[in-house]
Write a protein that holds these residues in place. Structure first.
Motif, PDB file in Angstrom:
ATOM      1  N   GLY A 282       0.788  -1.223   0.000  1.00  0.00           N
ATOM      2  CA  GLY A 282       0.000   0.000   0.000  1.00  0.00           C
ATOM      3  C   GLY A 282       0.819   1.272   0.000  1.00  0.00           C
ATOM      4  N   ASP A 285       1.445   2.834  -3.565  1.00  0.00           N
ATOM      5  CA  ASP A 285       0.259   3.492  -4.115  1.00  0.00           C
ATOM      6  C   ASP A 285       0.025   4.834  -3.437  1.00  0.00           C
ATOM      7  OD1 ASP A 285      -2.130   3.275  -5.930  1.00  0.00           O
ATOM      8  OD2 ASP A 285      -3.149   3.525  -4.004  1.00  0.00           O
ATOM      9  N   GLN A 286       0.246   4.890  -2.116  1.00  0.00           N
ATOM     10  CA  GLN A 286       0.095   6.151  -1.396  1.00  0.00           C
ATOM     11  C   GLN A 286       1.062   7.202  -1.926  1.00  0.00           C
ATOM     12  OE1 GLN A 286       0.255   5.723   2.907  1.00  0.00           O
ATOM     13  NE2 GLN A 286      -0.804   3.759   2.811  1.00  0.00           N
ATOM     14  N   ALA A 289       0.013   8.403  -5.397  1.00  0.00           N
ATOM     15  CA  ALA A 289      -1.172   9.266  -5.325  1.00  0.00           C
ATOM     16  C   ALA A 289      -0.840  10.663  -4.815  1.00  0.00           C
ATOM     17  CB  ALA A 289      -2.220   8.619  -4.420  1.00  0.00           C
ATOM     18  N   ASP A 307       1.561  -6.588  -4.040  1.00  0.00           N
ATOM     19  CA  ASP A 307       1.098  -5.229  -3.809  1.00  0.00           C
ATOM     20  C   ASP A 307       0.383  -4.714  -5.057  1.00  0.00           C
ATOM     21  OD1 ASP A 307       0.664  -2.870  -2.487  1.00  0.00           O
ATOM     22  OD2 ASP A 307       2.761  -2.215  -2.479  1.00  0.00           O
ATOM     23  N   ARG A 308      -0.364  -3.631  -4.882  1.00  0.00           N
ATOM     24  CA  ARG A 308      -1.083  -3.022  -5.988  1.00  0.00           C
ATOM     25  C   ARG A 308      -0.865  -1.519  -5.966  1.00  0.00           C
ATOM     26  NH1 ARG A 308      -7.277  -4.813  -5.989  1.00  0.00           N
ATOM     27  NH2 ARG A 308      -7.145  -3.727  -7.980  1.00  0.00           N
ATOM     28  N   PHE A 309      -0.719  -0.931  -7.152  1.00  0.00           N
ATOM     29  CA  PHE A 309      -0.763   0.521  -7.262  1.00  0.00           C
ATOM     30  C   PHE A 309      -1.418   0.845  -8.598  1.00  0.00           C
ATOM     31  CE2 PHE A 309       2.927  -0.325  -9.800  1.00  0.00           C
ATOM     32  CZ  PHE A 309       3.089   0.762 -10.643  1.00  0.00           C
ATOM     33  N   ARG A 310      -1.723   2.101  -8.799  1.00  0.00           N
ATOM     34  CA  ARG A 310      -2.466   2.517  -9.992  1.00  0.00           C
ATOM     35  C   ARG A 310      -1.509   3.045 -11.055  1.00  0.00           C
ATOM     36  NH1 ARG A 310      -6.375   6.152  -6.426  1.00  0.00           N
ATOM     37  NH2 ARG A 310      -4.524   6.006  -5.094  1.00  0.00           N
TER      38      ARG A 310
END
Length: 386
Positions: A282, A285-286, A289, A307-310
């Protein structure tokens, strides 16, 4: 010799046979050895780490059922040489070494492979070609931190931070503190450090951070004394309009050449450089962003989980991601000399020392960020608690 052996997450101190250096190798007496975050992970997540290593082409990482002597951040003294050595230094010479040995053509990570026992022991075998004498009478304690400080130096060099740029360090555990120290050694004028732990924020200040932030109370992105030039997409587009209006005022100016030159010379990013030193799901991604446009993110923290991010968000902000691991021999040597010459002070990272019998207590203590950063092992010490 006495050594701390781990298997299935449990330590025991055992009497092991004295290591025998192979061809091109050196036996050293261990003076000090640091406990690394990788050691903490390997104790309980060895199989996952071994799978990751195998996926990158290294198939000799320790497994949970293996009996392994950990320890890859160490200093020591020359004892004897194996065959085929040039015997560069006399017995008793203080040295450090890159934690990697080779058996034939097979490399092994010292302290993270059962084929290359590490320095949680009275003695360890190293490769002569990867060994460096400790200069300027540098203490064994500070010399032992060459390895983790070299990791930080490699990350800082990956970041290519301009002295006038702002660097953000997200996470002030041992590696984040080392990154702060190396950023200041590189002459970066503004370093913003962020961590939830009061103790780690205190250490970040000692290491040279110019601004220290509790992210639960304040955003690190607005804490910088120099706000980012580009706050959002509209700022970037307006910059393009303003630039073109000025350039087109000059008759017959081949303005596109200026853009080409700008791209050619752009070694540093237009936005800040951010060092992710947390390594939990996380956080990436933080950062994507919240980070300003055109930031460069250097990922130093090791996240052991999926993990995931955009990606689309990173694309829209043209954020550059770089991943840093380890160092090269030149960076290791330069780090040693930076410490020995007084350009880098690793002392704030050292918060305790134990003997071999105190290793389980040290591992337990390192789970609390409010007390310790880096605990060293002195194989000759009887201290059982850091």
């Amino acid at each position: 010799m006495r050594a701390a052996v781990v298997a299935k997450s449990e330590f025991r101190v055992a009497e092991l046979a004295t290591p025998v250096p192979g061809r091109g190798q050196v036996l050293i007496n261990v003076s000090r050895c640091g406990i690394c975050g990788s050691d903490l992970h390997a104790r309980v997540h060895a199989d996952e780490m071994a799978d990751l290593a195998a996926a990158t082409g290294y198939g000799h990482f320790m497994r949970s059922e293996h009996e392994v002597v950990l320890g890859h951040e160490f200093s020591g003294e020359i004892v004897e040489y194996g065959p085929g050595c040039r015997k560069r230094w006399r017995a008793g010479t203080p040295v450090v070494a890159l934690p990697i040995v080779r058996q034939g053509r097979q490399p092994h990570a010292v302290g993270l492979s059962r084929s290359a026992p590490g320095a949680y022991a009275e003695q360890v075998v190293v490769q002569e070609s990867m060994t460096l004498p400790i200069p300027n009478g540098l203490s064994a304690e500070h010399a032992a931190l060459t390895e983790p400080m070299a990791v930080a130096w490699h990350a800082v060099r990956k970041g290519r931070v301009g002295k006038g740029q702002t660097a953000f360090v997200i996470g002030c555990g041992p590696i984040g503190l080392a990154v702060i120290t190396m950023l200041k050694a590189a002459g970066v004028r503004t370093v913003v450090a962020s961590d939830l732990s009061p103790r780690r924020r205190q250490l970040a200040e000692v290491c040279g951070a110019d601004v220290v932030v509790d992210p639960a109370a304040e955003s690190p992105w607005t804490a910088t004394p120099k706000p980012p030039r580009l706050g959002g997409a509209e700022d970037l587009l307006n910059l393009a309009f303003d630039t073109m209006e000025k350039l087109r005022r000059v008759p017959n100016l081949p303005w596109w050449y200026l853009f080409r030159i700008g791209h050619t010379l752009n070694a540093t990013p237009a936005g800040p450089v951010i060092f992710e030193c947390v390594g939990v799901p996380g956080i990436l991604d933080q950062i994507v962003a919240a980070a300003p446009l055109l930031s460069r993110v250097v990922v130093v923290g090791v996240c052991m989980e999926p993990d995931r991010f955009r990606p689309a968000l990173a694309i829209n902000k043209e954020i550059e991601l770089r991943f840093a691991l380890g160092y090269d021999p030149g960076e290791f040597r330069d780090t040693l000399h930076m410490i020995a010459d007084g350009k880098v002070d690793p002392a704030p990272l050292i918060t305790g020392t134990v003997g071999l019998d105190g290793i389980p207590n040290a591992f337990a203590a390192l789970s609390n960020p409010e007390v310790h950063a880096k605990i060293l092992i002195d194989p000759a010490s009887a201290v059982a608690a850091p």
